[in-house]
Write a protein that holds these residues in place. Sequence first.
Motif: not given
Ligand code: DGY
Length: 327
Positions: A239, A102, A77-78
């Motif tokens: 979030r 992403l 995840a980022v």
């Molecule tokens: C992230 O990478 O933090 C996103 O919420 C999920 O891909």
Amino acid sequence: MAKSRVFVTRAIPEQGLAAIRDFCDADIWTDPLPPPREVLLERVRGVDGLLALLTDRIDAGVMDAAGPALKVISNYAVGVDNIDLAEATQRGIPVGNTPDVLTETTADFAFTLLMAAARRVVEGAAFVRAGKWQTWGPTLLLGHDIHGATLGVVGFGRIGRAVARRARGFAMRVLFHDPNAGDDAEARSLGESVDLDTLLRESDFVSLHTPLTDATRHLIDAAALEKMKPTAILINTARGPVVDHDALFRALKDRRIAYAALDVTDPEPISMASPLLELENVIVTPHIASASQATRGKMAQMAAANLIAGLKGDRLPYCANPALYEG
Ligand code: DGY
């Protein structure tokens, strides 16, 4: 030489798993649901590396359970709010994440939600399937124009800016608020920096792109919602806990704002008993903003590259606690 032992908390796409299997002695949790806490604590014992998802809470307890061999934590995840970054840094453990790849996919989805909420796409589709479509109606499912409207972007990092670029195509006025970044030439070319109150008061759409920190938890609370226009639409692809869901429910129910489109909730998954799900003016999707086939594959490659670099003792290509390498 024995391969490094790693625990991978879910089956990520093969683009990353193949490299991990090659390089490591990998224990991969293949259930569709995350490993329960006690299983996580058991399976990390003695590992050299951990590849985790945003659904796994990686705190001192997990690091203790892993023990002194743990050289790297790679998050698929980022966002890294599921990891106690300070604790990892203090223990000298680098934490990897997956920025950049992403950005555009997530911005696409934020804009998808914006448009779907504005034009009541989900309600319209449900209306047809329910057999309610009897004729063209002059006031049937009236929504809000997107073109020419004001978009307020809260958090003007990579994803926030990518959303702002999309807004240009719709001739939108863009306001942004970001106390930590945003006052550079690129930001100024994309929108106008304003304080949060101004953004909330003047925006027709408010799109959240801030990481979850102590400062942003419940940033959108009852008082913030009160400042928004009664016609405003809130979009959250950041979030869940950035929004106070109780306050949001009241604001939507009393029509103090018009609509909300949430790809992230608090908690996740949202409880089926959540009153938000009873409202017509809410869209909830299951945290899929980055879920394109290509992007999830690239995230897997990055997460694997971080894991393997950490096991080799190399600097992580994408590190969330780079302070570790300084000084
Ligand atoms: C992230 O990478 O933090 C996103 O919420 C999920 O891909």
